[in-house]
Enzyme design. Sequence first.
Site: not given
Length: 336
Positions: A162, A237, A332
């Site tokens: 990520r 998320s 995130e």
Amino acid sequence: MQTDISLKTLTTFGIAQQARYYTAVSNLSELLEALDFARQRQMPYFLLGGGSNILFTRDFPGLIIHMAIGGIQAQPEAEGQVLVRAGAGENWHQFVCWCLERGYYGLENLSLIPGTVGASPMQNIGAYGVEVKDHFAYLEALEVHTGEVHRFDAEACAFGYRESVFKKALKGRYIILEVAFQLHTQPKLRMDYGDIAATVEQLAAGAPPSPELVAQAVIQIRQSKLPDPAQIGNAGSFFKNPIVPEEQYHRLALRHPNMPHYPAAGGIKIPAGWLIEQAGFKGLTKGQVGVHARQALVLVNYGDARGEEVLALSEEIMQVVQERFGILLEREVNIL
């Protein structure tokens, strides 16, 4: 150029903050004009794509630039390869569907991920055993300071979990305009992650597995676990799955033998959703914010939540998880 625009419908969290200025850009010339507008007024600007990975905690005092550069082109190459280029403003899921409809395979495991094509390499989106870096060819990006367009290959993007160079070392210095992917005309299925294989078998009803069935399986699984932002505000998320050193994992495993875990570069990956659930937050509601009842990784806005409330809940989760497991979760979602 519009003024005093609500961001409620422009972000999947549905937080009712405002932007002083707003404009959508559909080509490089319009983007340069928008940047010049902000520069002349010495005001901050923010690039907004699908609005699916951002939490506004206050009104934005500058210019929101909505990336709407579109267009998709495919160039067949040798040995069953095809190079597919897409504008940064293209909707990601619609782009995946476009590729599948034409027999260009590789991205099917990434179906139904919210956001735009331009955001996909920025955080190296991934799901069910596949990441953008696995099929990435190159991207073209505008260097804000010089106005020049540069090409970045996979090595230059420095992809991680990520992560990419655009989230850290080059943050704010470049604006992604177009992304190119190396796809296949012959299926190379990835069904070894999660419930993909079992769901494909159920959907296939005796037929051989296919990329289209993999995409259907991913969509079905995601819809069963994740709330639809059109129904309830969320950004998917909220936290990254932490990767811990093997020694730390083994110590934790002694106390939590049923803790799920996966091998990962640099250590062992532990699902953040499991940690949050074990910490007692799954299904928790606090006023207008909460943790989703089916997926503890998702924080939700039940209607009229303020961004500060969502942020405060995320900080409480991070604190409790760290106290209980010694693991500091990382968000995130981008916070403004």
